[in-house]
Design an enzyme around this catalytic site. Structure first.
Site, PDB file in Angstrom:
ATOM      1  N   GLU A 469      -4.904  23.617  78.693  1.00 35.92           N
ATOM      2  CA  GLU A 469      -3.611  24.233  79.022  1.00 35.92           C
ATOM      3  C   GLU A 469      -2.945  23.741  80.293  1.00 35.92           C
ATOM      4  O   GLU A 469      -2.004  24.368  80.783  1.00 35.92           O
ATOM      5  CB  GLU A 469      -3.728  25.774  79.036  1.00 35.92           C
ATOM      6  N   GLU A 565      -6.023  27.637  69.417  1.00 36.44           N
ATOM      7  CA  GLU A 565      -6.300  28.924  70.073  1.00 36.44           C
ATOM      8  C   GLU A 565      -5.300  29.945  69.594  1.00 36.44           C
ATOM      9  O   GLU A 565      -4.105  29.654  69.523  1.00 36.44           O
ATOM     10  CB  GLU A 565      -6.132  28.841  71.599  1.00 36.44           C
TER      11      GLU A 565
END
Ligand SMILES: *[C@@H]1O[C@H](CO)[C@@H](O)[C@H](O)[C@H]1NC(C)=O
Ligand SMILES: *[C@@H]1O[C@H](CO)[C@@H](O)[C@H](O)[C@H]1NC(C)=O
Ligand SMILES: *[C@@H]1O[C@H](CO)[C@@H](O)[C@H](O)[C@H]1NC(C)=O
Ligand SMILES: *[C@@H]1O[C@H](CO)[C@@H](O)[C@H](O)[C@H]1NC(C)=O
Ligand SMILES: *[C@@H]1O[C@H](CO)[C@@H](O)[C@H](O)[C@H]1NC(C)=O
Ligand SMILES: *[C@@H]1O[C@H](CO)[C@@H](O)[C@H](O)[C@H]1NC(C)=O
Ligand SMILES: *[C@@H]1O[C@H](CO)[C@@H](O)[C@H](O)[C@H]1NC(C)=O
Ligand SMILES: *[C@@H]1O[C@H](CO)[C@@H](O)[C@H](O)[C@H]1NC(C)=O
Length: 885
Positions: A469, A565
Site C-alpha cells: 500500500e 485485499e
C-alpha cells in the site's frame, strides 16, 4: 565430542566435515542470561527467543495479551537488554581456517562482543549475520554478549536524522512511533488488528561454524520447460575461508522409484571482496520422470529432493545443502484485456492473472499476518500448520504474506510447497514512506538479497511484491502533504525500483516483482511507478474496504482484475475473549477492555451499522453482547461471501482472477478482520470460505432491481456439462418448497459462466420467501447449496423459533490422530446461521448452517478426549431470529 551438536538450520542444511557449535538453548549446552540496562533484572534467556517471552517465563512479566498488559508492560521496549552466555572450546576446535558466529535472526539493533572484543553490529531483523570470530575465540571459556538497544528509542533517534512519514501510528492503536526507521517487523509497533510489543532478542538460531574451505549458504533453482524436458539450473552461493578453492560441486536430484539424476563438475571458486562465491550446475530432467506440482485443488504436490555438495580438493571437506524442488511453471500474465474479453469499447487495460502449468487459475485465498505478535513465537509449528491446513480445507490456493510482518521461516514455505498454497510474498515494507539514507539502503540490499536467495527455490513462491500500500498511500497523501509528493516519489523509486528491483531480477529472473500491492502492475511502471489511480479496475490488483455501504449487496463492489485485499471486522467468540480477561464487566461493548482492543478509530460503529442493515438486535436484549459477537460474525461472513462470489462471478465479464480476503489469522483476542481467531477457533467466515471458495459453485447475484442472475463457477481443468440446477422457492414457514424448477447448466473449464436463465419466481411476497440453489452434476462430488434472501433478514415474515435436536453418534479415529464424532441435526423449521459450540478443543466440519432441510449430518473433530455422550450433553447452539429469545 559432545558439544559438536549438528544444527539443522533453515533449509535443512546437512553439513559434512564442517562443524557447527550451536548457541541455541535447546540445541547446545549453552545457557543464556538476559539482563536489563540497570541490572535490576537478570533472568535466564532463551535462543531463539525474545525478551518478552523470557521475562514472562521468569515471572517478571504477566501475559502480554491479558487485559491491557500490552500497554502496562510497554516499559520493556524502552529498556535495553543484554543477552550473554559462555561456552568451552578445546585447542583442536580452533584448528579450522574459518570460524564464524552466525546469527540467523537479530531483533534488531544490537552489538556483539566475544571475550570482551567487539565482533559486529546488527540493525536488521530480516538479515542473517555472519561475523568472523576466528581472531577472538580461545581455548577454554569464551563469553558471548549481544547487547540490544531499545528499538523504540533507536527508531526515534534515526527519525531525527532521516524522518519519513508517518511519525506515529494513530493514537487509538496505543502503539509506538517511527517503525519505518527500522528493519523490524512493522506490526510490532501496533496495527489496527494488533497490539504493540517491540521486543529484543535473538529470534532465530545462533551457532558458530568452523570450516576450512567453503560453506554453502543458499541454493537457487531456475526451472524451465523446454519441449519434452525440464532444464534445472542450480545456482550455489558459498562463502569462502580463503581467496580461492578448487573442488567438486555435485548435485543429485532424487526421483524416488525412478532413481536419480546426478551431475558433478570440477569448479574453481574465487572469492569476491566480501568472501562470497557462486557456481552453477545444469541438469536436464525428462518430463516423463517427474510429475507436475499443482496448487491445491488442481492436482498433487510432488516434491523432489535436490542435494548439492561441495567437496574441497585441498582439505576434502564438504559442505552440503538439500532443498525440495517442484516442477511447475508460474507466470503473472499482463496482456491486453481485449485478447481475453474481445475487442469492445470497455476492453481497456491489461489482465492480471496467474498462469500455472499453462492454465489461467483463479487465485482463492487470504492474507497472512504473523502467527504471533512476538516474532520468536510466530514460528510455532502447530499454529502455523493448523492455519495453513485450514486454508487448504477452505479450498484456498494462495496466501499473501503481507509486508508488515516477517519473511516467514523456512518451514512455513515448505508447508506451502506440500499443501499447494501459492505464496504472494511481499517484501517487508507496509503503509509508510521509508527513509533512503545510505545506511538504510545498504541494509535493505543485504536483506533482499538474502531473503530472495533463501526463499526463491520454493515451488509455492508465485510472485514478489515490493511493499504493501505504499504506492496508493503516496498517491492518496495518506501520510504526506501533496506538496511533498515529488520528494517522496523520488525516494520511493530509489528504494523499490533502483535498489530492490535489480536485486530481485538478477537473483530470481523468472519471477514477477510487482512494486506494490495494490498497483496497476505494468501500467504503474509505465506511469512512473505512482499511477494516477493505483485502484484502477483495468489493471493489476486492488484493495477494497467499504463499511458505509451494504456488504451483502452485489452492487457495491467495484470491478478489479485481482482483489488482493478486502474485508470486514468481526468480534472473536466469548470463549476466545475469556482467554484475555476474567472480569465479567469487561465482556460488554462499552467496557474499557473492549475499547482498548478496538483499534479502529470508528470503534464498533461500523460493525454495528453493517449488522443493522440485515439483522435485528435489540439493545435491551439480555444477551446483547453475546449476540453482538455472533451477529458480527454473521455479518462479516455474509459480506465476504458476497464480495468473494462477486469477484468469482466477475471472471466472466471482467476477467477478475483473484480473491484474497483480509485476513486469515489473528495475533490477539480482539475485533479484527480475521476468519480464524487467536488460539485457532474458526469464525463463521472461515466455515463460509469452505463454501464460497468451493471449486464448483452455483452463485446467484441478486440485483437491487430484484433480478437474479445465476453464475456457474467451475474452477476445474474439465468442463461441467449437463449439470442439473434445482432452484426452489421456500416459504419461511415451511421446509417444503412452494415452487421449484430445474435447469440444465454448463460451464467451460476454469470459468465463471453466467447462465441463460431468467428467474421469474417473484410472484410471491418477497418478505415471505427465499430461494435455494442446488446442483447435481456428473463428476462433481459436492457443490454447496446457495441462497437468495430477497429482503434483509430483519424484514422477513414467517421465520419462527424452531425445535432443534442435536445428537452425537459414534466416533471414529482419523489418520491425523484426531477423533471425529458424527453429529446429527434435526429441525422442524428453517434455521438461519445455526452455530454449534462444543466445550472441547476442536472444530466442526461445517458450521453456521442454513438449515433448510429436516435433517443434516456433520461432524466434530477433536484432538481431545471427549466421549460421544459427553459431547452430546455439552454441545450448545445459537441461531438467528428476529426477536428476543
Ligand atoms: C531499573 O530498571 C527498571 C526497569 O526498567 C526500573 O523499573 C527501575 O526503576 C530501574 N531502577 C533504577 C534504580 O533505576
Ligand atoms: C536505553 O538506552 C538508551 C540509549 O542509550 C537510553 O537513552 C535509555 O535511557 C536506556 N533505557 C533504560 C531504561 O536505561
Ligand atoms: C581436484 O581433484 C580431482 C580428483 O582428485 C582432480 O581430478 C582434479 O583435477 C582436481 N582439480 C584441481 C583444480 O586441482
Ligand atoms: C481492437 O480494435 C482496435 C480498433 O478497431 C484495433 O486497433 C486493435 O488492434 C484491436 N485489438 C485487438 C487485440 O484485436
Ligand atoms: C483474574 O485473573 C487475575 C490474574 O490472573 C487473578 O489475579 C484474579 O484472581 C482472577 N480473578 C478472578 C475473579 O478469577
Ligand atoms: C426491547 O426493545 C424493543 C425495541 O425498542 C421493544 O419493542 C421491546 O418491547 C423491548 N423488549 C423488552 C423485553 O423490553
Ligand atoms: C407463506 O406461508 C404462510 C403461512 O402458511 C402463508 O400465509 C403465506 O401466504 C405464504 N406465502 C407465500 C408467498 O407462499
Ligand atoms: C481418553 O479417555 C479414555 C477413556 O476414558 C482413557 O482410557 C484414555 O487414557 C484417555 N486419553 C487421554 C489422552 O486422556
Amino acid at each position: 565430542m559432545l558439544w559438536f551438536v549438528l544444527v539443522l538450520a533453515a533449509c535443512s542444511a546437512v553439513h559434512g566435515s564442517m562443524h557447527e557449535l550451536s548457541m541455541d538453548s535447546d540445541g547446545g549446552n549453552v545457557q543464556w542470561v538476559v539482563e536489563n540496562q540497570n541490572g535490576s533484572i537478570s533472568v535466564p534467556g532463551r535462543v531463539p527467543g525474545g525478551v518478552y517471552s523470557d521475562l514472562r517465563r521468569a515471572g517478571v512479566l504477566p501475559d502480554l495479551l491479558w487485559q491491557d498488559n500490552d500497554v502496562a508492560t510497554r516499559w520493556v521496549s524502552y529498556d535495553n537488554f543484554t543477552y550473554s552466555t559462555s561456552f568451552q572450546l578445546r585447542a583442536e576446535h580452533l584448528a579450522t581456517r574459518a570460524a564464524n558466529l552466525v546469527l540467523l535472526g537479530v531483533d534488531t539493533v544490537a552489538f556483539v562482543e566475544l571475550n570482551g572484543r567487539p565482533v559486529g553490529a546488527a540493525d536488521n531483523m530480516f538479515v542473517r549475520y555472519v561475523f568472523d570470530v576466528k581472531p577472538y575465540l580461545k581455548e577454554g571459556l569464551n563469553t558471548l554478549r549481544v547487547s540490544f538497544a531499545s528499538a523504540v528509542l533507536a527508531a526515534a533517534r534515526r527519525s531525527a536524522r532521516h524522518y519519513a512519514a508517518p511519525a506515529c501510528v494513530p493514537a487509538v492503536y496505543r502503539g509506538e512511533c517511527h517503525a519505518n526507521q527500522l528493519r523490524k517487523m512493522q506490526a510490532s509497533f501496533a496495527w489496527d488488528w494488533g497490539p504493540a510489543a517491540p521486543g529484543q532478542g535473538l529470534w532465530k538460531s545462533a551457532f558458530i561454524e568452523f570450516y576450512n574451505s567453503a560453506v554453502i549458504r543458499s541454493v537457487t533453482t531456475h526451472i524451465t520447460k523446454e519441449d519434452k524436458q525440464w532444464r534445472l539450473r542450480v545456482k550455489v552461493y558459498l562463502e569462502m575461508a580463503g581467496r580461492e578453492e578448487t573442488g567438486e560441486l555435485g548435485a543429485r536430484l532424487a526421483l524416488g522409484a525412478q532413481g536419480a539424476v546426478t551431475v558433478a563438475k570440477q569448479v574453481t571458486l574465487v572469492a569476491r571482496g566480501d568472501g562470497t562465491a557462486d557456481a552453477e550446475i545444469d541438469m536436464i530432467v525428462s518430463e516423463n520422470v517427474v510429475s507436475l506440482w499443482w496448487p491445491n485443488g488442481y492436482g498433487a504436490q510432488p516434491l523432489y529432493d535436490l542435494s548439492v555438495t561441495f567437496t574441497s580438493n585441498s582439505s576434502q571437506e564438504t559442505s552440503a545443502r538439500s532443498i525440495h524442488v517442484g516442477f511447475r511453471t508460474v507466470e503473472v500474465v499482463e496482456q491486453d484485456i481485449a485478447e481475453v474479453l474481445g475487442n469492445t469499447t470497455q476492453s481497456t487495460g491489461l489482465t492480471f492473472y496467474l498462469k500455472v502449468n499453462g492454465y489461467p487459475l483463479f487465485m482463492k485465498g487470504s492474507n497472512w499476518i504473523p502467527a504471533h505478535i512476538l516474532p520468536e513465537l510466530g514460528g510455532d509449528e502447530d499454529t502455523v500448520d493448523s492455519l495453513l491446513q485450514a486454508a487448504v480445507e477452505a479450498h484456498m490456493n494462495m496466501v499473501r504474506v503481507w509486508g508488515g510482518g516477517v519473511y516467514e521461516r523456512e518451514r512455513f514455505y515448505r508447508r506451502c510447497d506440500q499443501l499447494g498454497l501459492l505464496v504472494w510474498q511481499d517484501l517487508m515494507f507496509a503503509c509508510s514512506m521509508y527513509p533512503t539514507d545510505k545506511e538504510f539502503l545498504d541494509t535493505v540490499r543485504v536483506e533482499v538479497e538474502q531473503n530472495v536467495l533463501s526463499l526463491q527455490h520454493h515451488p509455492s513462491l508465485a510472485l514478489w511484491g515490493g511493499n504493501n500500500e505504499n504506492e496508493v498511500a503516496l498517491r492518496g497523501s495518506w501520510y504526506t502533504h501533496p506538496s511533498e509528493f515529488d520528494k517522496y516519489k523520488a525516494e520511493y523509486i530509489k528504494l523499490y525500483v533502483d535498489t530492490i528491483k535489480p536485486i530481485v531480477h538478477s537473483l530470481d529472473p523468472g519471477r514477477r516483482y510487482v512494486v506494490s500491492s495494490p498497483s496497476n502492475g505494468l501500467e504503474s511502471e509505465r506511469e512512473g511507478y505512482i499511477a494516477a489511480n493505483p485502484y484502477s479496475p483495468n489493471y493489476g490488483d486492488t484493495h477494497y474496504y467499504n463499511y458505509l455501504a451494504d456488504g451483502w449487496s452485489f452492487d457495491i463492489y467495484p470491478l478489479t482484475r485481482f482483489a488482493s485485499e478486502y474485508g470486514f471486522q468481526s468480534l472473536p467468540s466469548l470463549t476466545t475473549l475469556k482467554t484475555a480477561t476474567n472480569k465479567s464487566e469487561d465482556l460488554s461493548l462499552d467496557s474499557e477492555f473492549m475499547a482498548h482492543r478496538q483499534h479502529s478509530p470508528n470503534g464498533y460503529s461500523f460493525i454495528e451499522s453493517e449488522m443493522n442493515r440485515h439483522l435485528q438486535l435489540f439493545k435491551n436484549d439480555s444477551k446483547y453482547f453475546e449476540k453482538f459477537i455472533f451477529y458480527s460474525q454473521i455479518s462479516q461472513a455474509m459480506s465476504i461471501k458476497t464480495e468473494t462470489e462477486f469477484y468469482r462471478q466477475s471472471q466472466a465479464t471482467w476477467y477478475t482472477m483473484g480473491a484474497l480476503y483480509w485476513q486469515l489469522n489473528d495475533v490477539w483476542q480482539a475485533p479484527s478482520w480475521s476468519g480464524i481467531e487467536y488460539g485457532g477457533k474458526w469464525k463463521m467466515l472461515h466455515y463460509f470460505a469452505k463454501s464460497f471458495f468451493a471449486p464448483v459453485l452455483v452463485s446467484p447475484r441478486l440485483h437491487l432491481t430484484g433480478k437474479v442472475d445465476v453464475y456457474l463457477l467451475n474452477d476445474r481443468l474439465v468442463p461441467l456439462l449437463g449439470g442439473q440446477l434445482l432452484v426452489e422457492v421456500f416459504n419461511w414457514t415451511s421446509l417444503t418448497p412452494v415452487d421449484s424448477k430445474t435447469y440444465t447448466v454448463s460451464a467451460k473449464p476454469l470459468s465463471a459462466q453466467k447462465q441463460d436463465i431468467t428467474l421469474d419466481l417473484w410472484k410471491q411476497n418477497k418478505k415471505e420467501v427465499f430461494l435455494r440453489f442446488s446442483l447435481k452434476a456428473e463428476g462433481v462430488a459436492e457443490s454447496p447449496m446457495n441462497y437468495v434472501f430477497p429482503v434483509p433478514l430483519k424484514d422477513v415474515v414467517g421465520l419462527q423459533k424452531p425445535t432443534i435436536q442435536i445428537t452425537v453418534s459414534h466416533r471414529i479415529r482419523l489418520h491425523s490422530g484426531e477423533t471425529q464424532h458424527i453429529v446429527h441435526i434435526v429441525t422442524d423449521r428453517a434455521v438461519l446461521f445455526l452455530w454449534l459450540e462444543a466445550p472441547a478443543p476442536g472444530r466442526f466440519r461445517d458450521n453456521g448452517f442454513m438449515l433448510t432441510q429436516p435433517y443434516l449430518r456433520t461432524a466434530f473433530l477433536t484432538a481431545g478426549n471427549i466421549t460421544t455422550s459427553e459431547l452430546q450433553k455439552a454441545i450448545t447452539y445459537q441461531y438467528y431470529l428476529n426477536e428476543i429469545s
